[in-house]
Design an enzyme around this catalytic site. Sequence first.
Site, PDB file in Angstrom:
ATOM      1  N   TYR A   1      -6.267  14.031  -0.697  1.00 14.01           N
ATOM      2  CA  TYR A   1      -6.357  12.855  -1.649  1.00 14.01           C
ATOM      3  C   TYR A   1      -7.488  11.912  -0.873  1.00 14.01           C
ATOM      4  O   TYR A   1      -7.976  11.438   0.407  1.00 14.01           O
ATOM      5  CB  TYR A   1      -5.136  11.853  -0.893  1.00 14.01           C
ATOM      6  CG  TYR A   1      -5.227  10.186  -1.600  1.00 14.01           C
ATOM      7  CD1 TYR A   1      -5.023   9.680  -2.524  1.00 14.01           C
ATOM      8  CD2 TYR A   1      -4.973   8.992  -0.412  1.00 14.01           C
ATOM      9  CE1 TYR A   1      -5.294   8.373  -3.348  1.00 14.01           C
ATOM     10  CE2 TYR A   1      -4.804   7.974  -0.702  1.00 14.01           C
ATOM     11  CZ  TYR A   1      -4.806   7.645  -2.125  1.00 14.01           C
ATOM     12  OH  TYR A   1      -4.758   6.411  -2.728  1.00 14.01           O
TER      13      TYR A   1
ATOM     14  N   ASP B   1     -13.932  13.401   4.983  1.00 17.04           N
ATOM     15  CA  ASP B   1     -13.190  12.362   4.848  1.00 17.04           C
ATOM     16  C   ASP B   1     -12.337  12.355   6.074  1.00 17.04           C
ATOM     17  O   ASP B   1     -10.910  13.533   6.179  1.00 17.04           O
ATOM     18  CB  ASP B   1     -12.092  12.344   3.609  1.00 17.04           C
ATOM     19  CG  ASP B   1     -11.425  11.123   3.698  1.00 17.04           C
ATOM     20  OD1 ASP B   1     -11.656  10.491   3.986  1.00 17.04           O
ATOM     21  OD2 ASP B   1     -10.239  10.631   1.825  1.00 17.04           O
TER      22      ASP B   1
ATOM     23  N   LYS C   1      -7.616   4.039   9.002  1.00 14.66           N
ATOM     24  CA  LYS C   1      -6.187   4.226   9.897  1.00 14.66           C
ATOM     25  C   LYS C   1      -6.141   3.463  11.610  1.00 14.66           C
ATOM     26  O   LYS C   1      -6.422   2.704  11.606  1.00 14.66           O
ATOM     27  CB  LYS C   1      -5.834   5.340   9.103  1.00 14.66           C
ATOM     28  CG  LYS C   1      -5.181   5.352   7.835  1.00 14.66           C
ATOM     29  CD  LYS C   1      -4.162   6.233   7.201  1.00 14.66           C
ATOM     30  CE  LYS C   1      -3.885   6.489   5.750  1.00 14.66           C
ATOM     31  NZ  LYS C   1      -4.642   6.949   5.135  1.00 14.66           N
TER      32      LYS C   1
HETATM   33  C1  LIG Z   1      -5.491   7.179   3.639  1.00 16.43           C
HETATM   34  C2  LIG Z   1      -6.410   7.689   3.470  1.00 16.43           C
HETATM   35  C3  LIG Z   1      -7.742   7.189   2.839  1.00 16.43           C
HETATM   36  C4  LIG Z   1      -7.193   5.854   1.548  1.00 16.43           C
HETATM   37  O1  LIG Z   1      -7.375   4.457   3.086  1.00 16.43           O
HETATM   38  P1  LIG Z   1      -6.669   3.410   1.898  1.00 16.43           P
HETATM   39  O2  LIG Z   1      -6.744   2.590   3.398  1.00 16.43           O
HETATM   40  O3  LIG Z   1      -5.108   3.812   2.140  1.00 16.43           O
HETATM   41  O4  LIG Z   1      -7.599   3.151   1.104  1.00 16.43           O
HETATM   42  C5  LIG Z   1      -8.373   7.818   2.223  1.00 16.43           C
HETATM   43  N1  LIG Z   1      -8.696   9.303   2.480  1.00 16.43           N
HETATM   44  C6  LIG Z   1      -7.549   9.418   3.784  1.00 16.43           C
HETATM   45  C7  LIG Z   1      -7.712  11.373   3.935  1.00 16.43           C
HETATM   46  C8  LIG Z   1      -6.414   9.043   3.347  1.00 16.43           C
HETATM   47  O5  LIG Z   1      -5.473   9.568   4.499  1.00 16.43           O
END
Ligand SMILES: *Cc1c(COP(=O)(O)O)cnc(C)c1O
Length: 427
Positions: A141, A236, A264
């Site tokens: 994701y 990511d 995060k």
């Molecule tokens: C949580 C997450 C996102 C999206 O981040 P948001 O702050 O919720 O928009 C993108 N990539 C990864 C790997 C994530 O865990």
Amino acid sequence: MQNQAIFETAKQYIPGGVNSPVRSFNSVGGTPFFTARAKDCYLFDSEGKQYIDYVCSWGANIVGHAHPEVISAVSAALENGFSYGTPTELEVEFARQITQLLPSIEKFRLVSSGTEAVMSAIRLARGYTRKKYIIKFNGCYHGHSDCLLIKAGSGLQTLGNPSSDGIPEEAVRHTLVLEYNDVAELEQAFKLYPDQIACVVVEPFAGNMNLVRPSAEFMTSMRRLCDEHNSVLIFDEVMTGFRVDLTCAQGLLNIQPDLTTLGKVIGGGMPLAGFGGKSAIMDYLAPLGGVYQAGTLSGNPIAVTAGLANLKLIQQPDFYVNLANTAQSLIDGLTELAHNRGFEFCADKVGGMFGFYFSSQIPQSFAEVKLANQDLFNRFFHLMLEDGVFFAPSMFEAGFVCAKHTPDVIERTLTAANKAFTKLSRG
Ligand SMILES: *Cc1c(COP(=O)(O)O)cnc(C)c1O
């Protein structure tokens, strides 16, 4: 008020009663609890019930909720106003520290969410390479921007479809979805589109299909293929960044991406995310280059202050050693208890991130994660919740520990788990 009553009211005013779908407990069933406050490793709901929190704001909370040092930094910053629309020295200090911690990052830009960070990194990769196609992996994701919400077709020959209504097929036409850990398919994709792949975007440890590790060959092939084809490799690390180690996933795997996205943990619970990499690529961003990207609240002084306080705390000696030991004792304990009751069960962890699976083998791909026993997971989730332990409300999510999950907290978690497995084994 009671959770049930709040949920009924919530559904009148908020679609599904929640501001992010997984919070609705859709996958496990039942009523979500509404959090009133949090402290250390605990959430307290509207009814005053305490939960040991293994969601940790989806990994953002690593030092413990409402840490006194973060509170005092934020409180002091509040006196100076909340947002200026001008640059601040705080942002410079934040970017400087990120570049010192991550050798692959020479320049860094702040945004407010992980979605924005990845969306911007992809635009930048396309602008820099002047190519169209992007490669992503099934089960990873990367936020909810159009070109990344796609479900895989069957193999490379059939194109994927949008995984959400409201996204035209055209928006995902240049996104190739491959299987995680499938080196042959990756090679094949570069053979099919040798000069057209702008970037490969990957969760270097996947955490959005439960926890899945990459094989060494998968990662080294990805790096090599990107180099051979002048494609940008984007890690990511919105989830893994400063979650799996102070050096992030790229440090543990010893692979340097061209661009990294963070979120995060870097905001410690505030809306803060960012992306960075080599200057040669980053300088394609406006105002220097032609790739446009902007944000009214980007680098918000309160969020950056919280982020800086968080960055300081995670650099304490042995922070990550302790975190990894905590996660290890949790998954070892769960595995032993589950096996004692005869369940097919296994678990894994990387730093402060863990996964457990009601299956006999640790999965290597989304297809393998899906083979786990969903019914057992859902019943286990609810039994634990009843007993005051909050795991992620879906078997497709990883779990997280923070610095406040002490041995005593793990012990109490395992006592609850023992009861839960015993009940489950009686059917
Ligand atoms: C949580 C997450 C996102 C999206 O981040 P948001 O702050 O919720 O928009 C993108 N990539 C990864 C790997 C994530 O865990």
